[in-house]
Design an enzyme around this catalytic site. Structure first.
Site, mmCIF file in Angstrom:
data_model
loop_
_atom_site.group_PDB
_atom_site.id
_atom_site.type_symbol
_atom_site.label_atom_id
_atom_site.label_comp_id
_atom_site.label_asym_id
_atom_site.label_seq_id
_atom_site.Cartn_x
_atom_site.Cartn_y
_atom_site.Cartn_z
ATOM 1 N N HIS A 208 -4.570 6.690 0.277
ATOM 2 C CA HIS A 208 -3.884 5.461 0.204
ATOM 3 C C HIS A 208 -4.235 4.359 -0.902
ATOM 4 O O HIS A 208 -5.530 4.557 -1.332
ATOM 5 C CB HIS A 208 -3.765 4.585 1.672
ATOM 6 N N GLU B 124 0.900 -1.244 -0.059
ATOM 7 C CA GLU B 124 0.015 -0.147 0.075
ATOM 8 C C GLU B 124 0.992 1.284 0.009
ATOM 9 O O GLU B 124 1.988 1.250 0.661
ATOM 10 C CB GLU B 124 -1.065 0.004 1.165
ATOM 11 N N ASP C 57 -8.994 0.846 8.265
ATOM 12 C CA ASP C 57 -9.078 2.273 7.673
ATOM 13 C C ASP C 57 -10.096 3.063 8.543
ATOM 14 O O ASP C 57 -9.767 4.137 9.035
ATOM 15 C CB ASP C 57 -9.472 2.364 6.267
#
Ligand SMILES: [Zn+2]
Length: 133
Positions: A77, A23, A90
């Site tokens: 992201h 990521e 998240d």
């Protein structure tokens, strides 16, 4: 709604692709709510399913943004193998009240979605990309 210049979008997408398979993350800043500068920040997790922004870099970037007279518009992201939907991770790690962008690289073409934090949830919002600025 969030507005992004095509240039900033290209930088964001290019950076996220360059970091595959992990990521990627960073910030977007600009003026009058228009995201025009992309700031990559190292993902300390080096993970394909999670990210933590390097704190020293984050502080530096926030200072740079202030110095340049811009303001924080969004954080982004990537999801290398998942859809552009916020993961439980998240939602538990919302840091800023700004727009929250996720770029999915799970299919052939990058897909960008944006969300606005609201009471611990991330609510979808519209993205407008502008081509001349
Ligand atoms: Zn995520």
């Amino acid at each position: 709604m969030i507005t992004i210049t095509a240039q900033a979008y290209r930088e964001l997408a290019g950076y996220c692709v360059s970091k595959l398979p992990v990521e990627a993350c960073g910030l977007l800043s600009g003026r009058e709510g228009i995201a025009e500068t992309c700031w990559p920040i190292t993902n300390r997790e080096e993970s394909p399913t999670a990210f933590t922004m390097d704190e020293a870099e984050l502080d530096m970037v926030l200072e740079e943004i202030e110095r340049s007279g811009e303001e924080l518009v969004g954080m982004f992201h990537s999801h290398p193998t998942a859809a552009a939907k916020p993961s439980p991770f998240d939602k538990e790690h919302i840091v800023f009240p700004c727009s929250y962008l996720i770029l999915s690289l799970a299919s052939g073409r990058p897909r960008l979605r944006s969300y606005k934090p609201q009471e611990g949830e991330l609510i979808p919002e519209r993205i407008t990309i502008i081509y001349d600025k």
